[in-house]
Design a protein around this motif. Sequence first.
Motif, PDB file in Angstrom:
ATOM      1  N   THR A  13     -44.063  13.648  10.102  1.00  0.00           N
ATOM      2  CA  THR A  13     -45.155  12.844  10.665  1.00  0.00           C
ATOM      3  C   THR A  13     -46.043  12.193   9.616  1.00  0.00           C
ATOM      4  O   THR A  13     -46.874  11.380   9.962  1.00  0.00           O
ATOM      5  N   THR A  15     -48.075  14.044   7.965  1.00  0.00           N
ATOM      6  CA  THR A  15     -49.129  15.048   7.873  1.00  0.00           C
ATOM      7  C   THR A  15     -48.730  16.099   6.841  1.00  0.00           C
ATOM      8  O   THR A  15     -47.604  16.567   6.841  1.00  0.00           O
ATOM      9  N   THR A  47     -54.987   8.935  10.975  1.00  0.00           N
ATOM     10  CA  THR A  47     -55.411   8.286  12.218  1.00  0.00           C
ATOM     11  C   THR A  47     -55.673   9.371  13.252  1.00  0.00           C
ATOM     12  O   THR A  47     -55.396  10.542  13.021  1.00  0.00           O
ATOM     13  N   ALA A  48     -56.160   8.962  14.404  1.00  0.00           N
ATOM     14  CA  ALA A  48     -56.419   9.937  15.474  1.00  0.00           C
ATOM     15  C   ALA A  48     -55.124  10.583  15.941  1.00  0.00           C
ATOM     16  O   ALA A  48     -55.106  11.744  16.334  1.00  0.00           O
ATOM     17  N   ASP A  49     -54.024   9.818  15.903  1.00  0.00           N
ATOM     18  CA  ASP A  49     -52.735  10.333  16.359  1.00  0.00           C
ATOM     19  C   ASP A  49     -52.021  11.170  15.308  1.00  0.00           C
ATOM     20  O   ASP A  49     -51.251  12.060  15.638  1.00  0.00           O
ATOM     21  N   VAL A  50     -52.219  10.839  14.036  1.00  0.00           N
ATOM     22  CA  VAL A  50     -51.545  11.541  12.944  1.00  0.00           C
ATOM     23  C   VAL A  50     -52.590  12.031  11.949  1.00  0.00           C
ATOM     24  O   VAL A  50     -53.043  11.284  11.091  1.00  0.00           O
TER      25      VAL A  50
END
Length: 108
Positions: A13, A15, A47-50
């Motif tokens: 991801t 992350t 980001t908010a998603d990752v």
Amino acid sequence: MRNDSCGAGVAGTGTQSVLVILFDGVQPLDVAGPLDVFSVAARFAGTADVPPYVVRTASLGGGAVRTAGGLRVVPDLDLADAEEPRPAPRPGRTRRGRRRRPARGLAS
């Protein structure tokens, strides 16, 4: 979960997984410091998603530990269940672990 890719991070991801290892007698600042640093860094990256980092704590056997000051800390997981670590970069070192040469005119 095992992560062998250099830049993909957790499950591909992007992350990065950060593991803070807990043990009886650990200094509280050695636990709180990295947690705080990565939470602040997360505000400026990703980001908010990752999320840029996933920070977890682990101890041998997964049991609670007592810090040097007596604070009881409960880890997120057993050290045996943590993904295989990748060494973190060390300032002043190359990827192969050799010392970098100081810039011209600077003493080492």
